[in-house]
Design an enzyme around this catalytic site. Structure first.
Site, PDB file in Angstrom:
ATOM      1  N   GLU A 131      12.558  -4.332  10.751  1.00 25.14           N
ATOM      2  CA  GLU A 131      13.205  -3.282   9.941  1.00 25.14           C
ATOM      3  C   GLU A 131      12.105  -2.660   9.092  1.00 25.14           C
ATOM      4  O   GLU A 131      11.740  -3.202   8.048  1.00 25.14           O
ATOM      5  CB  GLU A 131      14.300  -3.900   9.059  1.00 25.14           C
ATOM      6  CG  GLU A 131      15.441  -4.567   9.828  1.00 25.14           C
ATOM      7  CD  GLU A 131      16.407  -3.554  10.435  1.00 25.14           C
ATOM      8  OE1 GLU A 131      16.382  -2.378  10.054  1.00 25.14           O
ATOM      9  OE2 GLU A 131      17.183  -3.957  11.319  1.00 25.14           O
ATOM     10  N   CYS A 144      14.142   2.266   1.635  1.00 23.62           N
ATOM     11  CA  CYS A 144      13.541   2.555   2.940  1.00 23.62           C
ATOM     12  C   CYS A 144      14.149   3.789   3.588  1.00 23.62           C
ATOM     13  O   CYS A 144      13.493   4.479   4.353  1.00 23.62           O
ATOM     14  CB  CYS A 144      13.689   1.352   3.850  1.00 23.62           C
ATOM     15  SG  CYS A 144      15.380   0.763   3.948  1.00 23.62           S
TER      16      CYS A 144
HETATM   17  P1  NAD Z   1       5.462  -5.436   2.909  1.00 23.87           P
HETATM   18  O1  NAD Z   1       5.356  -5.196   4.359  1.00 23.87           O
HETATM   19  O2  NAD Z   1       4.250  -5.309   2.077  1.00 23.87           O
HETATM   20  O3  NAD Z   1       6.046  -6.919   2.618  1.00 23.87           O
HETATM   21  C1  NAD Z   1       7.181  -7.448   3.245  1.00 23.87           C
HETATM   22  C2  NAD Z   1       7.008  -8.948   3.420  1.00 23.87           C
HETATM   23  O4  NAD Z   1       5.853  -9.232   4.185  1.00 23.87           O
HETATM   24  C3  NAD Z   1       6.892  -9.742   2.139  1.00 23.87           C
HETATM   25  O5  NAD Z   1       7.766 -10.846   2.203  1.00 23.87           O
HETATM   26  C4  NAD Z   1       5.439 -10.183   2.109  1.00 23.87           C
HETATM   27  O6  NAD Z   1       5.267 -11.463   1.551  1.00 23.87           O
HETATM   28  C5  NAD Z   1       5.027 -10.218   3.562  1.00 23.87           C
HETATM   29  N1  NAD Z   1       3.628  -9.828   3.772  1.00 23.87           N
HETATM   30  C6  NAD Z   1       2.923  -8.874   3.116  1.00 23.87           C
HETATM   31  N2  NAD Z   1       1.665  -8.795   3.599  1.00 23.87           N
HETATM   32  C7  NAD Z   1       1.558  -9.714   4.584  1.00 23.87           C
HETATM   33  C8  NAD Z   1       0.505 -10.122   5.479  1.00 23.87           C
HETATM   34  N3  NAD Z   1      -0.692  -9.555   5.430  1.00 23.87           N
HETATM   35  N4  NAD Z   1       0.782 -11.094   6.359  1.00 23.87           N
HETATM   36  C9  NAD Z   1       1.999 -11.673   6.426  1.00 23.87           C
HETATM   37  N5  NAD Z   1       3.023 -11.338   5.594  1.00 23.87           N
HETATM   38  C10 NAD Z   1       2.819 -10.381   4.702  1.00 23.87           C
HETATM   39  O7  NAD Z   1       6.624  -4.439   2.465  1.00 23.87           O
HETATM   40  P2  NAD Z   1       7.187  -4.138   1.034  1.00 23.87           P
HETATM   41  O8  NAD Z   1       6.129  -3.548   0.167  1.00 23.87           O
HETATM   42  O9  NAD Z   1       7.936  -5.306   0.509  1.00 23.87           O
HETATM   43  O10 NAD Z   1       8.261  -2.989   1.379  1.00 23.87           O
HETATM   44  C11 NAD Z   1       7.898  -1.655   1.543  1.00 23.87           C
HETATM   45  C12 NAD Z   1       8.027  -1.191   2.971  1.00 23.87           C
HETATM   46  O11 NAD Z   1       9.135  -1.777   3.607  1.00 23.87           O
HETATM   47  C13 NAD Z   1       8.273   0.311   3.084  1.00 23.87           C
HETATM   48  O12 NAD Z   1       7.563   0.805   4.179  1.00 23.87           O
HETATM   49  C14 NAD Z   1       9.752   0.421   3.337  1.00 23.87           C
HETATM   50  O13 NAD Z   1      10.161   1.602   3.975  1.00 23.87           O
HETATM   51  C15 NAD Z   1       9.984  -0.780   4.166  1.00 23.87           C
HETATM   52  N6  NAD Z   1      11.366  -1.223   4.053  1.00 23.87           N
HETATM   53  C16 NAD Z   1      12.161  -1.174   5.156  1.00 23.87           C
HETATM   54  C17 NAD Z   1      13.489  -1.542   5.054  1.00 23.87           C
HETATM   55  C18 NAD Z   1      14.433  -1.494   6.224  1.00 23.87           C
HETATM   56  O14 NAD Z   1      15.550  -2.024   6.111  1.00 23.87           O
HETATM   57  N7  NAD Z   1      14.060  -0.915   7.350  1.00 23.87           N
HETATM   58  C19 NAD Z   1      13.973  -1.974   3.833  1.00 23.87           C
HETATM   59  C20 NAD Z   1      13.111  -2.036   2.745  1.00 23.87           C
HETATM   60  C21 NAD Z   1      11.816  -1.670   2.855  1.00 23.87           C
END
Ligand code: NAD
Length: 456
Positions: free
Chosen positions: A210, A244
C-alpha cells in the site's frame, strides 16, 4: 533480536496447532480486539495528540471509528466468508462437484505507517484475523506514543503466539524481513516498498504493498466550485495533508481557478482560524525530515496563502501555491503534507493525455458534472481508486476495496477484500467413482478425439 526469533517461532507453532482454522475462534478474537480498543480509547486518543497534535475528533472519525466499524462487520460476516463456495462443474467433469475453500495463509507480518497510526496498522489486522492467520504487527517508529500504546494494550490482551505488536524502527524491520512469513502487508513509501518486495522475493512470500504517489485533483469549469473548494480544503489539509490519498495537486480549468483558490482560502480560515498554529484541530508534521522536505517545497514567490512554519513545533501552515508549473520542485515528488500546488488547464483531452504518461497514482479526483468526461477519466486513466465530486471519501466505504496500482502498490483490503487478501483460495473438485469413462485414457483414437472436441 533473540526475542524476535522467539516470537516468530511461537507464531509458527500457534498456527501449526490449528486453532485459528476455526471461524468461531476468529470471531472471539475479533471481539476481544474490539473490546480492547474500546476500553483503551482514551489512551489511544491521548497518544495521537502527543505524537501528531491530532484532535480527539479526527482520531475517532478517521481512525478508531472506521476500525470499530470494520471489526464489527468482520464479526458479523466471518463465519459466512470462511465457508467453502460451490461453483459450477463443467460437463467433462460430471458427475462431480466443485468448490473453493478459503484457507488462512499462515503467519502474517503487517508493517504500518505513522500518519494514521491506528487505521493503517489495525485495518489490515482485521482481515488477517478474520481469515485465520497469526499476526506480527510492526507499527511505525515515527508515531512512538501510538506504537507504545498499541503494544501495551494489545500485547496484554492476546496470546503472543497469535497476535503480537513488535515495536521498532528500520533495524527491527530489516531483522524481521530476514524471517520467512506467509505474507507481508506493507503500508508506506514506494522507496521502502521496493525494499520489502525484494526481501520477500527471497522466500517467495506474497506481499501487499500500500504505497503512495502524486494523486491529482481535477476541477472542471462546470464543477460546483463552492462545494468543491470546501471538500478540497478539508481533504487536503486534514491530518496536515499527511494522507496517502490526499489530493497532491490541483489541476483547475483556467476559467474557475481564481474563484476556486479564493474559496479554498476562505474555508481554511473558517476551519482553522487566522492562525492555524493556535487551532486545536490542526495536525503537526510527523517527523523532522518530512518537515524539512515540506519547507523546501514551498517557493515563497508562489505562495498564495500560508507558507509559514515553526520548526520547534513541526508546524507548517496550510499553504496554497499558485501559478505552479510541472517543472517546479513541488511537482517532482509526493507532497505528503499541507502544501497544495495549483496548476491550470485549458484543454481537457490534453490533460488526460498528460496524466496518462505519469506514474499511476493511488487516487484521482474529478469535480465536474459532464458524464462523458467522467467516463473518459475512468476509462482512460489508471489509478488505485477515487471519488467523483469529492476527495478521499471512497476510503470510508468498506464495500470498496482499497489499494493501489503500478507505482502506488498492489493488492487491496477493507471489508470482505481484507479477508480475501489474507486467504488462499483452494480449488477442489470431488468426482464420483461409480462411473469411469474410458475417454481420457490411452490408447487414443480419432473417435475419442472427436468426442473430446465436442466436450471441451
Ligand atoms: P516509510 O516507507 O518511510 O515507512 C513505513 C514503514 O517502513 C515503517 O514502519 C518503517 O519502520 C519502515 N521502514 C522505513 N525505512 C525502512 C528501510 N530502509 N528498511 C525497512 N523498513 C523500513 O513511509 P512513511 O513515511 O511512514 O509514510 C509515508 C509514505 O507512505 C507516503 O508515500 C504515503 O503516500 C505512503 N502511505 C501509503 C498509504 C496507503 O494506504 N497506500 C497510507 C499511508 C501512507
Amino acid at each position: 533480536m533473540e526475542a524476535l526469533t522467539t516470537i516468530v517461532e511461537q507464531q509458527r507453532q500457534f498456527f501449526h496447532d490449528g486453532k485459528t482454522k476455526n471461524p468461531k475462534f476468529r470471531k472471539e478474537q475479533l471481539k476481544t480486539f474490539l473490546k480492547t480498543l474500546k476500553e483503551n480509547e482514551q489512551l489511544l486518543i491521548d497518544a495521537a495528540w502527543k505524537d501528531l497534535h491530532k484532535s480527539e475528533f479526527e482520531t475517532y472519525a478517521t481512525e478508531l471509528g472506521l476500525v470499530y466499524g470494520e471489526i464489527e462487520y468482520a464479526i458479523r460476516k466471518v463465519q459466512k466468508w470462511a465457508k467453502p463456495k460451490n461453483v459450477i462443474t463443467n460437463l467433462p467433469n460430471l458427475p462431480g462437484s466443485s468448490f473453493i475453500k478459503p484457507e488462512p495463509l499462515g503467519n502474517c507480518l503487517v508493517i504500518g505507517a505513522w500518519n494514521y497510526p491506528y487505521l493503517l496498522t489495525l485495518g489490515p489486522v482485521i482481515g488477517a484475523m478474520a481469515a485465520g492467520n497469526t499476526v506480527l504487527l510492526k507499527p511505525s517508529e515515527i508515531a512512538p506514543s501510538c506504537s507504545a500504546a498499541l503494544a501495551k494494550i494489545l500485547n496484554a490482551a492476546f496470546d503472543p503466539g497469535y497476535f503480537y505488536v513488535l515495536e521498532g524502527g528500520i533495524a527491527e524491520t530489516q531483522a524481521l524481513l530476514k524471517h520467512k512469513f506467509d505474507t507481508i502487508f506493507f503500508t508506506g513509501s514506494t522507496r521502502v516498498g521496493k525494499i520489502i518486495y525484494k526481501a520477500a522475493a527471497e522466500n517467495l512470500t506474497p506481499v501487499t504493498l500500500e504505497l503512495g504517489g502524486k494523486s491529482p485533483c481535477i476541477v472542471d469549469q462546470d464543477a460546483a466550485i463552492k462545494v468543491a473548494a470546501r471538500r478540497i480544503a478539508w481533504g487536503k489539509f486534514i491530518n496536515a495533508g499527511q494522507v496517502c490519498i490526499a489530493p497532491d495537486y490541483l489541476l483547475v480549468h483556467k476559467n474557475v481557478k481564481d474563484l476556486l483558490i479564493e474559496k479554498i482560502k476562505e474555508y481554511l480560515i473558517q476551519f482553522y482560524g487566522e492562525d492555524p498554529q493556535q487551532s486545536p484541530d490542526y495536525v503537526r508534521i510527523g517527523s523532522r525530515p518530512n518537515f524539512e522536505k515540506l519547507k523546501s517545497l514551498i517557493d515563497p514567490a508562489k505562495v498564495y496563502y500560508g507558507g509559514q512554519s515553526d520548526e520547534k513545533d513541526l508546524y507548517i501552515a496550510p499553504t496554497i501555491l499558485n501559478n505552479v508549473s510541472w517543472e517546479d520542485k513541488v511537482m517532482q515528488e509526493e507532497v505528503f503534507g499541507p502544501v497544495l500546488p495549483v496548476l491550470v488547464f485549458d484543454d481537457f483531452m490534453e490533460t488526460i493525455a498528460l496524466l496518462k504518461k505519469l506514474p499511476k497514482p493511488l487516487a484521482l479526483y474529478y469535480f465536474g458534472h459532464n458524464k462523458g468526461k467522467q467516463n473518459l477519466i475512468l476509462n482512460e486513466l489508471s489509478f488505485g481508486g477515487g471519488t467523483i465530486n469529492d476527495v478521499v471519501m471512497h476510503i470510508s466505504n468498506p464495500g470498496l476495496p482499497f489499494g493501489g496500482v503500478g507505482n502506488s502498490g498492489f493488492g487491496s483490503y477493507h471489508g470482505k477484500k481484507g479477508f480475501e487478501t489474507f486467504s488462499h483460495h483452494k480449488s477442489i473438485m470431488k468426482r464420483a467413482d461409480w462411473i469411469d469413462l474410458p475417454l481420457k485414457y490411452p490408447p487414443y483414437s480419432t473417435g475419442k478425439l472427436n468426442v473430446i472436441k465436442k466436450l471441451l
